[in-house]
Write a protein that holds these residues in place. Structure first.
Motif, short mmCIF file in Angstrom:
data_model
loop_
_atom_site.label_atom_id
_atom_site.label_comp_id
_atom_site.label_asym_id
_atom_site.label_seq_id
_atom_site.Cartn_x
_atom_site.Cartn_y
_atom_site.Cartn_z
N TYR A 1 37.90 9.39 5.65
CA TYR A 1 38.56 8.53 6.64
C TYR A 1 40.08 8.70 6.54
O TYR A 1 40.62 8.98 5.48
N ASP A 2 40.74 8.48 7.68
CA ASP A 2 42.20 8.49 7.67
C ASP A 2 42.74 7.19 7.08
O ASP A 2 43.78 7.20 6.43
N TYR B 1 41.42 3.02 5.60
CA TYR B 1 40.51 1.88 5.43
C TYR B 1 41.26 0.65 5.94
O TYR B 1 42.43 0.46 5.63
N CYS C 1 38.04 3.27 8.85
CA CYS C 1 36.88 2.73 8.16
C CYS C 1 36.97 1.20 8.18
O CYS C 1 37.97 0.63 7.73
N HIS D 1 34.68 3.18 -0.39
CA HIS D 1 35.31 3.46 0.90
C HIS D 1 36.83 3.42 0.80
O HIS D 1 37.52 4.16 1.51
N SER E 1 39.27 6.93 1.62
CA SER E 1 40.24 6.89 2.72
C SER E 1 41.59 7.42 2.24
O SER E 1 41.99 7.17 1.11
N ARG E 2 42.25 8.12 3.14
CA ARG E 2 43.56 8.68 2.80
C ARG E 2 44.59 7.58 2.64
O ARG E 2 45.44 7.64 1.76
#
Length: 194
Positions: free
Chosen positions: A44-45, A47, A76, A95, A99-100
């Protein structure tokens, strides 16, 4: 000390015993096995922790402008992307790690909700652990001084904060700035080293 910092102990305990699980293949809802860290690219980019009462803004504004825009980002959400029936604590941590960046939508309701504040603490823990500034705060509504905690004051000083404006031109600039922040690579930040 254990009572005051119970979530620190609980989170460290989780990281210690589930580190191997975070590095293995995970089963998707459709049954395929996908390695989240394949080629070192997060799934994901960002969260997005937010309070349930702010869901109208998240669905109407954030999704429409970030996930469904010209250059869509993959966000996310706890309510949408975390499968039901699994341990929420494990899945949240997983998660957040996948994520990034972390894009927290802050409001007075967010700060009052223990679960939202717990998510913010987990995200802050990742910032401290990695030594990287991966968090962006969207200030949807101003938080009164009597509700400002030490953690929030630290985050306001250390991470990127974007305040939601009321006018149309300000909102255009807000979305442009948020897209730039999400595109920006995550540099090592020495200020967060313990």
């Amino acid at each position: 000390m254990v009572v005051r910092y119970w979530w620190h102990f609980k989170y460290r305990f989780f990281l210690f015993f589930n580190r191997r699980r975070n590095q293995q293949h995970l089963i998707e809802d459709d049954g395929e096995q996908i390695d989240d860290d394949e080629n070192g690219i997060p799934r994901y980019d960002a969260y997005v922790p937010y309070h349930i009462e702010d869901e109208d803004w998240v669905d109407g504004e954030l999704l429409a402008n970030i996930e469904e825009g010209e250059e869509p980002f993959r966000l996310c959400f706890k309510t949408r992307d975390i499968p039901a029936g699994r341990l929420i604590f494990n899945e949240l941590s997983l998660h957040i790690q996948r994520s990034r960046k972390i894009l927290a939508v802050l409001s007075p309701r967010f700060v009052e909700d223990n679960w939202c504040y717990f998510e913010l603490n987990m995200a802050h823990h990742r910032v401290l652990e990695e030594g990287r500034n991966v968090m962006i705060l969207i200030i949807l509504e101003e938080i009164p001084n009597n509700k400002m905690t030490l953690l929030l004051r630290q985050l306001y000083c250390r991470v990127q904060c974007l305040k939601w404006p009321g006018d149309g031109h300000g909102q255009y600039l807000f979305w442009r700035r948020l897209r730039e922040e999400l595109k920006r690579p995550v540099p090592l930040d020495r200020r967060f080293n313990i």
